[in-house]
Design a protein around this motif. Structure first.
Motif, PDB file in Angstrom:
ATOM      1  N   GLU A 271      -1.425  -7.250  10.945  1.00 17.72           N
ATOM      2  CA  GLU A 271      -2.657  -6.802  11.600  1.00 17.72           C
ATOM      3  C   GLU A 271      -2.898  -7.354  13.242  1.00 17.72           C
ATOM      4  OE1 GLU A 271      -7.575  -7.063  11.257  1.00 17.72           O
ATOM      5  OE2 GLU A 271      -6.462  -6.788   9.612  1.00 17.72           O
ATOM      6  N   SER A 272      -2.650  -8.594  13.166  1.00 24.93           N
ATOM      7  CA  SER A 272      -2.490  -9.121  14.416  1.00 24.93           C
ATOM      8  C   SER A 272      -1.722  -8.783  15.548  1.00 24.93           C
ATOM      9  CB  SER A 272      -2.666 -10.842  14.247  1.00 24.93           C
ATOM     10  OG  SER A 272      -2.426 -11.398  15.843  1.00 24.93           O
ATOM     11  N   VAL A 273      -0.368  -8.653  14.936  1.00 20.95           N
ATOM     12  CA  VAL A 273       0.419  -7.911  15.853  1.00 20.95           C
ATOM     13  C   VAL A 273       0.385  -6.536  16.264  1.00 20.95           C
ATOM     14  CG1 VAL A 273       3.106  -7.740  16.243  1.00 20.95           C
ATOM     15  CG2 VAL A 273       2.041  -9.647  14.933  1.00 20.95           C
ATOM     16  N   LEU A 274      -0.052  -5.720  15.286  1.00 17.63           N
ATOM     17  CA  LEU A 274      -0.286  -4.383  15.485  1.00 17.63           C
ATOM     18  C   LEU A 274      -1.159  -4.097  16.449  1.00 17.63           C
ATOM     19  CD1 LEU A 274      -0.051  -2.806  11.839  1.00 17.63           C
ATOM     20  CD2 LEU A 274       1.506  -2.040  13.712  1.00 17.63           C
ATOM     21  N   THR A 275      -2.281  -4.936  16.511  1.00 22.58           N
ATOM     22  CA  THR A 275      -3.565  -4.902  17.400  1.00 22.58           C
ATOM     23  C   THR A 275      -3.154  -5.607  18.448  1.00 22.58           C
ATOM     24  OG1 THR A 275      -4.738  -6.555  16.282  1.00 22.58           O
ATOM     25  CG2 THR A 275      -5.075  -4.254  15.478  1.00 22.58           C
ATOM     26  N   SER A 276      -2.192  -6.417  18.690  1.00 18.78           N
ATOM     27  CA  SER A 276      -2.306  -7.119  19.934  1.00 18.78           C
ATOM     28  C   SER A 276      -2.190  -6.348  21.220  1.00 18.78           C
ATOM     29  CB  SER A 276      -0.790  -8.109  19.821  1.00 18.78           C
ATOM     30  OG  SER A 276       0.055  -7.425  20.202  1.00 18.78           O
ATOM     31  N   ALA A 277      -2.374  -6.754  22.423  1.00 14.72           N
ATOM     32  CA  ALA A 277      -2.042  -6.099  23.744  1.00 14.72           C
ATOM     33  C   ALA A 277      -0.778  -5.730  24.201  1.00 14.72           C
ATOM     34  CB  ALA A 277      -2.666  -7.103  24.844  1.00 14.72           C
ATOM     35  N   ARG A 278       0.208  -6.387  23.313  1.00 15.21           N
ATOM     36  CA  ARG A 278       1.790  -5.802  23.401  1.00 15.21           C
ATOM     37  C   ARG A 278       2.112  -4.787  22.835  1.00 15.21           C
ATOM     38  NH1 ARG A 278       1.203 -11.514  22.684  1.00 15.21           N
ATOM     39  NH2 ARG A 278       1.817 -11.166  20.430  1.00 15.21           N
ATOM     40  N   ARG A 279       1.486  -4.398  21.605  1.00 16.71           N
ATOM     41  CA  ARG A 279       1.637  -3.183  20.832  1.00 16.71           C
ATOM     42  C   ARG A 279       3.272  -2.850  20.527  1.00 16.71           C
ATOM     43  NH1 ARG A 279      -3.502  -3.289  20.395  1.00 16.71           N
ATOM     44  NH2 ARG A 279      -4.837  -1.080  20.318  1.00 16.71           N
ATOM     45  N   PRO A 280       3.684  -3.911  19.993  1.00 15.28           N
ATOM     46  CA  PRO A 280       5.217  -3.563  19.633  1.00 15.28           C
ATOM     47  C   PRO A 280       5.137  -2.720  18.235  1.00 15.28           C
ATOM     48  CG  PRO A 280       4.647  -5.518  18.573  1.00 15.28           C
ATOM     49  CD  PRO A 280       3.368  -5.111  19.319  1.00 15.28           C
ATOM     50  N   ILE A 281       6.502  -1.806  18.140  1.00 14.55           N
ATOM     51  CA  ILE A 281       6.662  -1.299  16.745  1.00 14.55           C
ATOM     52  C   ILE A 281       6.810  -2.554  15.806  1.00 14.55           C
ATOM     53  CG2 ILE A 281       8.294  -0.140  15.628  1.00 14.55           C
ATOM     54  CD1 ILE A 281       8.764   1.051  18.186  1.00 14.55           C
ATOM     55  N   VAL A 282       6.143  -2.391  14.481  1.00 13.89           N
ATOM     56  CA  VAL A 282       6.213  -3.528  13.681  1.00 13.89           C
ATOM     57  C   VAL A 282       6.707  -2.909  12.289  1.00 13.89           C
ATOM     58  CG1 VAL A 282       5.022  -5.398  12.395  1.00 13.89           C
ATOM     59  CG2 VAL A 282       4.205  -4.501  14.671  1.00 13.89           C
ATOM     60  N   LEU A 283       7.994  -3.643  11.998  1.00 13.70           N
ATOM     61  CA  LEU A 283       8.499  -3.016  10.520  1.00 13.70           C
ATOM     62  C   LEU A 283       7.863  -3.825   9.598  1.00 13.70           C
ATOM     63  CD1 LEU A 283      12.514  -3.179  11.580  1.00 13.70           C
ATOM     64  CD2 LEU A 283      10.578  -1.386  12.084  1.00 13.70           C
ATOM     65  N   LEU A 284       7.399  -2.832   8.528  1.00 11.38           N
ATOM     66  CA  LEU A 284       6.384  -3.470   7.579  1.00 11.38           C
ATOM     67  C   LEU A 284       6.938  -2.720   6.132  1.00 11.38           C
ATOM     68  CD1 LEU A 284       2.903  -3.082   9.143  1.00 11.38           C
ATOM     69  CD2 LEU A 284       4.319  -5.066   8.771  1.00 11.38           C
ATOM     70  N   VAL A 370       9.429  -5.494  16.378  1.00  7.95           N
ATOM     71  CA  VAL A 370       9.498  -6.934  15.893  1.00  7.95           C
ATOM     72  C   VAL A 370       9.352  -6.624  14.159  1.00  7.95           C
ATOM     73  CG1 VAL A 370       8.222  -7.818  17.985  1.00  7.95           C
ATOM     74  CG2 VAL A 370       6.959  -7.103  15.566  1.00  7.95           C
ATOM     75  N   ARG A 371       9.872  -7.769  13.585  1.00 10.02           N
ATOM     76  CA  ARG A 371       9.687  -7.844  12.131  1.00 10.02           C
ATOM     77  C   ARG A 371       8.660  -9.153  12.050  1.00 10.02           C
ATOM     78  NH1 ARG A 371      14.677  -6.999   8.059  1.00 10.02           N
ATOM     79  NH2 ARG A 371      12.934  -6.596   6.664  1.00 10.02           N
TER      80      ARG A 371
END
Length: 754
Positions: A271-284, A370-371
């Protein structure tokens, strides 16, 4: 009251992030006079008034800085008071040296999102709203200091209302360079397949097209994406066919966290990475009931999710009301299209319509990927949202350095002093357009950061285009860097250490110092040198590059080594490829057109083919990716692999292959076999590191190379190494794959010339 005046210099990412209005409001609150401005080195401030207030001003500059500011250094000196009572923002100054840092592009902030959704706000529904806390930066900047004339917004004169906000120190958009509104900003257009304009609201029209199953080009921050309804099997299949992308998963944009949770397991770290200002694609991890078409990520247990990061994406996601594929606007192996002309030429055969606008993109930039590993980001592609923020070098570059990177997943790196500017993702240089993007990117970074390289680092492979580029430069000192030493050095730099470490570099291919192809290496390494302590036992690659595309060839080579007495009956891989098996096996035995390799990636290929997972691949690393997907995470059994010889020792990968083959013949479940293979490789890594520790006394291990993108293997190896008493370094800021090679090359060049 004691009146003093201080001259202050602030360095770091301090332009385009609201630092000057922050300094202005801080001075006003403390009743101080003076000035603040931008120049080529950052922000300069002169502040005058009560000594205690001046002291508080200096502390607050760092303590309360704007959210996007990254302050690296604040220096101050006293100077003679001038009697200033007012505090002003002065014009930017250009200087002979450019040491200022440029902010990455950042996702739309909460305040702008509120305006976007407010029917009474003058920017309601405006696809290009931003402020000093968010919006485009790197992709639109053409020069420094970062002011509007040095961005691609220069062609959009501000209307009176925007100019008033821009000039008001109390406004959130004070000196926000991309400031605009519907009256003066870029305009959105929806074009049909022939390039003609379509009537009506462009966002609503685009959403309607996606709902109907159309494939759409969308101009984003760093280039064009191609979109399709992720819930529509026909639309995604059409997109896959038109892009010539047979199996590689597509990223999916979802409107919010609730939508993300309906598709994937989303913990607090995700959740923290998905909503960060950087907004990467996150493999989940993908939910079993995820409502997306199978063609989005065929045979894959994960999904790559990304939340909207521009107002346009936010509007489109809301209008569509369902997840949609958002993948790079290109044909396979080409760079992303970023100009309207280029998009029309290259995407015309892929899309049914185009959602575009007239704000130029200066630097094409792909999405970051990112993973997650142990609750933190583990980058696979570092690009939008992260670049061009510099990374610190463990050993400063006293002479300016250019590191040219690798051939695949290329990035380059320019370094000066403690700063390493690793580029955005460039791609595979085998393609001419990508190579041109590489050369243009180097020229842009050189201009942006005013770095004229004196030392140029490159891979040892003589046929890499990045190596040839380096060798064609005049007046520079060349530093050749072995590929796997660069991997380990990249991990060292990523962790801010100099070594020595036991470096375990596992990847697909890298040019070795002995003329063979390396890729399963145990190195004693620091930033100035390395020694090969051990490696996977080399096997032939029958057909050379053909063995990369057809993993069954590596199965033939490895099975020949594992069963010198002859293959057991019941191996389907031999039956499936019976027409070519005998000549390819003979080719491997003879060594004809079969270069030797210690590659861990090719070992994964062999295991995957024997297990029936993948005989041929459509994208790099596919066989290994799918083998990881099949493994039973709960199974703890493993295949033993012997270590033989010394200086360097060899790990017999053929032992692992024999274990796989014996279990396949015995009918053992695929998930069990895949798990035993992974666990066996983990045990071999630990055994190799124990041997290296006995020889060197070194107790720290650094893991790098593309094979370590496999989080199942990474988790298993880190846990086992730590249990064996090792400190373990892994990547967290640059990719473990070849995207991190340029940082390693730069760190080695800097340390070598320290």
């Amino acid at each position: 009251m004691t009146v003093v005046r201080a001259r202050i210099r602030v360095e770091g990412v301090v332009q385009g992030v609201g630092f000057r209005p922050f300094a202005h409001s801080l001075a006003m609150r403390l009743d101080l006079g003076g000035l603040v401005g931008n120049d080529s080195e950052g922000v300069f401030v002169e502040v005058e008034g009560d000594a205690a207030a001046v002291g508080e001003f200096q502390h607050a500059l760092r303590r309360d800085a704007p959210p996007l500011a990254v302050i690296e250094r604040v220096t101050a000196e006293e100077c003679t008071p001038r009697g200033d009572r007012a505090f002003t923002i002065v014009a930017s100054r250009a200087g002979p040296a450019r040491h200022t840092l440029v902010s990455p592009d950042t996702a739309t902030c909460a305040a702008c999102l509120a305006e976007l959704a407010d029917p009474d706000d003058r920017r309601h529904g405006h696809p290009f709203l931003s402020c000093t806390h968010c919006g485009p930066r790197f992709t639109i900047v053409t020069d420094v200091p970062y002011d509007r004339p040095a961005t691609t917004m220069a062609g959009f004169p501000m209307c009176a209302a925007c100019a008033a906000e821009y000039s008001d120190p109390a406004d959130r958009r004070f000196h926000a360079q991309p400031i605009c509104c519907p009256a003066c900003g870029p305009a959105l257009r929806l074009l049909d397949a022939d390039g003609g304009p379509r009537d009506g609201d462009p966002v609503a029209g685009a959403a309607a097209l996606l709902t109907s199953g159309a494939v759409l080009a969308v101009k984003g921050l760093g280039g064009f994406h191609v979109a399709a309804d992720a819930t529509c099997e026909g639309a995604v299949a059409a997109l896959r066919a038109r892009k010539h992308r047979e199996d590689k998963p597509f990223a999916v944009m979802v409107p919010d966290l609730d939508a993300a949770r309906r598709l994937c397991a989303v913990d607090a770290a995700a959740e923290s990475v998905l909503t960060s200002a950087r907004r990467p694609i996150v493999l989940l991890p993908r939910r079993a009931d995820a409502a997306v078409a199978q063609a989005v990520a065929p045979g894959n247990a994960s999904l790559g999710l990304v939340l909207p990061y521009t107002p346009l994406h936010t509007l489109l996601a809301a209008a569509l009301g369902r997840p949609f594929v958002l993948t790079s606007g290109n044909v396979s192996d080409e760079p992303i299209a970023y100009t309207d002309t280029d998009a029309a030429a290259r995407l015309g055969g892929i899309v049914d319509a185009t959602l575009t606008h007239d704000r130029p993109i200066h630097t094409r930039t792909d999405d970051s990927v990112v993973r997650l590993f142990r609750g933190r980001e583990y980058p696979l592609r570092r690009s939008r949202g992260y670049v061009p923020h510099p990374l610190p070098l463990p050993s400063p570059a006293h002479r300016p350095v250019l590191a040219c990177g690798a051939e695949l997943k290329n990035t380059f790196c320019l370094a000066r002093d403690r700063h390493a500017f690793v580029s955005h993702h460039i791609g595979d240089l085998e393609n001419y357009e990508t190579y041109r993007s590489f050369t243009e990117g180097i020229a842009h970074f050189r201009r942006l950061f005013d770095i004229v390289p004196e030392v140029v680092a490159h891979d040892l492979h003589p046929d890499y285009l990045s190596t040839k580029y380096a060798r064609e430069l005049d007046g520079v000192e060349l530093v050749g860097v072995q590929h796997h030493h660069a991997h380990v050095a990249s991990c060292l730099a990523d962790n801010g250490v100099t070594g020595p470490v036991i470096g375990v570099a596992l990847d697909g291919l890298g040019y070795g110092t002995d003329g063979t192809i390396w890729g399963g290496e145990f190195l004693l390494a620091d930033l100035v040198g390395h020694r090969r302590l051990g490696h996977l036992d080399p096997v032939p690659m029958p057909g050379g590059a053909a063995a990369i595309r057809q993993p069954w060839r590596m199965a033939a080579a490895y099975l020949g080594a594992a069963y010198p007495e002859g293959l057991p009956d019941g191996l389907d891989v031999a039956r499936r490829n019976s027409e070519r098996w005998a000549p390819v096996a003979a080719m491997a035995r003879s060594g004809l057109n079969s270069p030797l390799t210690s590659s861990a990636g090719r070992l994964f290929d062999a295991a995957s083919a024997i297990l029936g997972v993948r005989d041929a691949v459509n994208y790099e690393g596919q066989a290994a990716v799918e083998l990881e997907q099949r493994a039973d995470r709960a199974h703890r059994g493993s295949y033993p692999a012997r270590l033989v010889g010394e200086d360097p020792f060899r790990v017999l990968g053929s032992d692992l292959v024999r274990g796989v083959a014996d279990d396949v013949v015995a009918g053992v479940a695929t998930g069990t076999v895949a798990a035993r293979f992974h666990n066996g490789l983990t045990a071999a890594v630990v055994a190799g590191c124990r041997r290296a520790r006995e020889v060197t006394g070194t107790t720290t291990v650094a893991l790098s190379g593309g094979v370590w993108q496999n989080v199942l293997l990474l988790t298993s190896a880190v846990d086992a190494l730590e249990a064996a008493g090792f400190a373990v370094l892994v990547h967290s800021r640059v990719p473990t794959n070849d995207g991190g090679i340029s940082l390693g090359q730069a760190a080695i060049a800097a340390a070598t010339h320290a």
